[in-house]
Design an enzyme around this catalytic site. Structure first.
Site, PDB file in Angstrom:
ATOM      1  N   ASP A   1       0.846  -1.202   0.000  1.00 10.56           N
ATOM      2  CA  ASP A   1       0.000   0.000   0.000  1.00 10.56           C
ATOM      3  C   ASP A   1       0.882   1.254   0.000  1.00 10.56           C
ATOM      4  OD1 ASP A   1       0.880  -0.127   2.596  1.00 10.56           O
ATOM      5  OD2 ASP A   1      -1.095   0.043   3.527  1.00 10.56           O
TER       6      ASP A   1
ATOM      7  N   ASP B   1      -1.381  -6.253  -0.786  1.00  9.86           N
ATOM      8  CA  ASP B   1      -1.471  -5.648   0.543  1.00  9.86           C
ATOM      9  C   ASP B   1      -2.914  -5.230   0.816  1.00  9.86           C
ATOM     10  OD1 ASP B   1      -0.197  -4.900   2.850  1.00  9.86           O
ATOM     11  OD2 ASP B   1       0.903  -3.213   1.972  1.00  9.86           O
TER      12      ASP B   1
ATOM     13  N   LYS C   1      -1.158  -9.520   2.490  1.00 11.39           N
ATOM     14  CA  LYS C   1      -0.447  -9.036   3.690  1.00 11.39           C
ATOM     15  C   LYS C   1      -1.375  -8.110   4.456  1.00 11.39           C
ATOM     16  CE  LYS C   1       2.932  -5.748   3.626  1.00 11.39           C
ATOM     17  NZ  LYS C   1       2.377  -4.736   4.551  1.00 11.39           N
TER      18      LYS C   1
ATOM     19  N   GLU D   1      -1.432  -5.674   8.376  1.00  9.66           N
ATOM     20  CA  GLU D   1      -0.626  -5.134   9.476  1.00  9.66           C
ATOM     21  C   GLU D   1      -1.258  -5.496  10.824  1.00  9.66           C
ATOM     22  OE1 GLU D   1      -0.032  -0.923   8.907  1.00  9.66           O
ATOM     23  OE2 GLU D   1       0.880  -1.208   6.937  1.00  9.66           O
TER      24      GLU D   1
ATOM     25  N   GLU E   1       9.269  -4.107  10.354  1.00 14.29           N
ATOM     26  CA  GLU E   1       9.672  -2.795   9.822  1.00 14.29           C
ATOM     27  C   GLU E   1      10.137  -1.870  10.948  1.00 14.29           C
ATOM     28  OE1 GLU E   1       6.946  -1.056   7.035  1.00 14.29           O
ATOM     29  OE2 GLU E   1       8.014   0.849   6.996  1.00 14.29           O
TER      30      GLU E   1
HETATM   31  O1  KIV Z   1       3.548  -1.137   1.575  1.00 19.27           O
HETATM   32  C1  KIV Z   1       4.711  -1.545   1.513  1.00 19.27           C
HETATM   33  O2  KIV Z   1       5.450  -1.286   0.558  1.00 19.27           O
HETATM   34  C2  KIV Z   1       5.217  -2.328   2.635  1.00 19.27           C
HETATM   35  C3  KIV Z   1       6.663  -2.669   2.642  1.00 19.27           C
HETATM   36  C4  KIV Z   1       7.483  -1.492   2.947  1.00 19.27           C
HETATM   37  C5  KIV Z   1       6.955  -3.805   3.536  1.00 19.27           C
HETATM   38  O3  KIV Z   1       4.470  -2.665   3.500  1.00 19.27           O
END
Ligand code: KIV
Length: 263
Positions: free
Chosen positions: A44, A83, A112, A114, A180
């Site tokens: 994202d 994401d 993915k 968070e 991160e």
């Molecule tokens: O959104 C993204 O690019 C990320 C990475 C930095 C891991 O979550």
């Protein structure tokens, strides 16, 4: 040969370090795929990198779907991870499964999200539905307002909480975990405690893999860059020079030359 999700744990077991890069379009995805990058994350971060926002918060599910589909069309062998944007999985695990399913339908091989303990239920539901899930802990950019800025996370006692979150995400079925902006010692500690691979970004050299945002990697994003960024090319300079050279050639009548013309 296409990379399988199950290959990653085997790579960790063999202590074979690997990389993940973000990608947002089919052309770049194809180049990175052909370069042998095993994991392409349609992060994202596209909200900041491609759409010009100040944070990842404005990214919508529709944005995520468009860019994930583009990357999936460009990739051949890499695992494509879509994401889940802010607001697409927090309300309920039912909502999380629904939106993760949409990403899988446009070509993602995994998703993915968070968060630690608060995301465990959603992770469990998604993995039960056959959706491979990558976790993300530490400086999770969707919580930038709660953190009071883009700050290193997991210092002091908060490190224990992050370790507990990491174990809970593994137990819920995550196949890998992004860490991160956490202290390097914590990155190593969490990596050693987990069977699933950790993918670090600003988490030191002790994680199983490293991830960078592709525009940081190629030097397209302007300064100042976060401390963890290493630029492997200066695309900003290359693109500036190419654009200026093109303009000069046109001004001087050098371009288009006879070989660029149709007759
Ligand atoms: O959104 C993204 O690019 C990320 C990475 C930095 C891991 O979550």
């Amino acid at each position: 040969m296409p990379v399988a999700i199950t290959d990653l744990a085997a790579m960790k077991a063999r202590r074979e370090r690997f990389v993940m890069l973000t990608a947002y379009d089919a052309l770049t995805a194809r180049v990175l795929d052909e370069a042998g990058v095993p994991l392409l994350l349609v992060g994202d971060s596209l909200g900041m990198v491609v759409l010009g926002h100040d944070s990842t918060l404005p990214v919508t599910m529709e944005d995520a779907l468009v860019f994930t589909a583009a990357v999936a069309r460009g990739a051949r062998n890499a695992i494509v991870i879509g994401d889940l944007p802010f607001g697409s999985y927090q309300a309920s695990s039912r909502e999380a499964v629904r939106n993760a399913t949409r990403l899988m339908r446009v070509g993602a091989n995994a998703v993915k999200l968070e968060g630690g303990a608060r995301s465990v239920k959603a992770v469990r539901k998604m993995t039960q539905a056959g959706i491979p899930v990558m976790g993300h802990l530490g400086l999770t950019p969707q919580s930038v307002n709660a953190f009071g800025g883009f700050r290193v996370q997991g210092r002091g006692e908060r490190g224990e909480e992050l370790l507990a979150d990491a174990l809970a995400l593994q137990e819920a079925g995550c196949f890998a975990l992004v860490l991160e902006a956490v202290p390097a010692e914590l990155g190593t500690r969490i990596t050693e405690a987990l069977e699933i691979p950790t993918i670090g970004i600003g988490a030191g050299p002790g994680t199983d893999a490293q991830v960078l945002v592709v525009s940081d990697l190629i030097g397209l994003t302007p300064d100042p860059a976060p401390r963890f960024v290493k630029r492997y090319a200066d695309m900003r300079a290359i693109l500036t020079e190419a654009a200026q050279h093109f303009a000069k050639d046109v001004a001087e009548g050098i371009y288009p030359a006879p070989e660029h013309q149709y007759h």
